[in-house]
Design an enzyme around this catalytic site. Structure first.
Site, mmCIF file in Angstrom:
data_model
loop_
_atom_site.group_PDB
_atom_site.id
_atom_site.type_symbol
_atom_site.label_atom_id
_atom_site.label_comp_id
_atom_site.label_asym_id
_atom_site.label_seq_id
_atom_site.Cartn_x
_atom_site.Cartn_y
_atom_site.Cartn_z
ATOM 1 N N HIS A 97 5.243 -57.493 17.373
ATOM 2 C CA HIS A 97 3.939 -56.872 17.590
ATOM 3 C C HIS A 97 3.261 -56.442 16.289
ATOM 4 C CE1 HIS A 97 5.349 -52.711 16.776
ATOM 5 N NE2 HIS A 97 6.497 -53.167 17.248
ATOM 6 N N ASP A 98 1.968 -56.684 16.205
ATOM 7 C CA ASP A 98 1.116 -56.196 15.126
ATOM 8 C C ASP A 98 1.429 -56.815 13.764
ATOM 9 O OD1 ASP A 98 -0.378 -54.078 16.706
ATOM 10 O OD2 ASP A 98 1.691 -53.392 16.976
ATOM 11 N N GLY B 140 8.163 -55.405 13.719
ATOM 12 C CA GLY B 140 6.791 -55.004 13.951
ATOM 13 C C GLY B 140 6.032 -54.656 12.683
#
Length: 267
Positions: A118-119, A136
């Site tokens: 994520h991200d 992440g």
């Protein structure tokens, strides 16, 4: 060609000349650009945004829910640039509240079983070799290459044109143009081969080498080394990129390789 055996949600937006093979799954709130190919058993989930000419191979999952216990179902996306290839069983999770999106740039190669969490922000022309795992909010610059089975710690930044050897455990930032290897991962030189392949001149490569002699081999701390680079070497786009990267590092910069340390010793 779109197979009758594929599932495509009525709200999915497919461009022209898109190929969807049997048993592929394309959810609602997805966008797939012109000339893209979704192979058999690939999954394109809510929030996926694929550019033109992308190829997603069998078993790959784009825009899966973040593997982050702080995720509360907020609306986020996973954005894949034009011409990027995602090989078998690779996964690209969508963003979380931290940034709202995960981004993989144009003309990247995400090899089999690689994971982009994520991200993450992955630049253009990046290669993640088999089984690379990005935690992440990792950032990877344009043209970087991470060798197979490398693992990158959360929040780490990897600079443009950097290369890390297979099996690297990357817990510190790797500046642009660096070749990194060993355990713990360390500076071992400039990425000469990669730079030549990308048409850097001999003068540019020599200048990068001069920068690295001060940064990694002078014995100065990184702050003082950056000052010396500015005071003694020509100001160029290469020096500016390296100095800004080092000065803005949050996790710290990798150290030069110390042959007196055994590779199995970890800081």
């Amino acid at each position: 060609m779109i197979s009758n055996l594929a599932y495509i949600h009525p709200d999915a937006k497919l461009g022209e000349r898109v190929t969807v093979e049997p048993f592929a799954y394309i959810a609602a709130d997805t966008v797939i650009g012109d000339d893209s190919v979704i192979k058999a058993h690939a999954s394109i989930l809510e929030g996926a945004r694929l550019g033109k000419g992308c190829v997603v191979h069998s078993g790959a999952v784009v825009a899966g829910v973040p593997q982050d216990l702080k995720f509360r179902g907020e609306y986020t996306t996973a954005e894949i640039g034009d011409g990027t290839v995602i090989r078998e069983c690779a996964t690209v999770n969508r963003g979380s509240a931290a940034k709202g999106k995960t981004v993989v740039g144009k003309n990247c190669l995400i090899m089999a079983y690689a994971h982009v969490a994520h991200d993450c922000i992955v630049g253009d022309h990046v290669i993640l070799v088999n089984n690379v795992s990005l935690a992440g909010e990792v950032e990877v610059g344009n043209w970087a290459i991470l060798g197979g089975h490398s693992a990158v710690h959360q929040f780490v930044k990897i600079g443009e044109h950097a290369m890390a050897s297979g099996g690297s455990l990357i817990g510190k930032d790797i500046p642009p143009y660096v070749k990194a290897a060993h355990l713990p991962v360390s500076f071992v030189g400039a990425n000469f081969i990669g730079l030549r392949r990308r048409n850097f001149t001999s003068e540019q490569i020599a200048h990068i080498q001069d920068i690295f002699r001060i940064l990694f081999q002078s014995g100065l701390n990184y702050s003082n080394a950056c000052n010396m680079i500015e005071e003694t070497l020509p100001h160029t786009p290469e020096s500016e990129l390296i100095i800004n990267f080092v000065r803005n590092s949050k996790r710290g910069i990798i150290k030069p390789y110390n042959p007196k340390k055994k590779d199995e010793e970890i800081d």
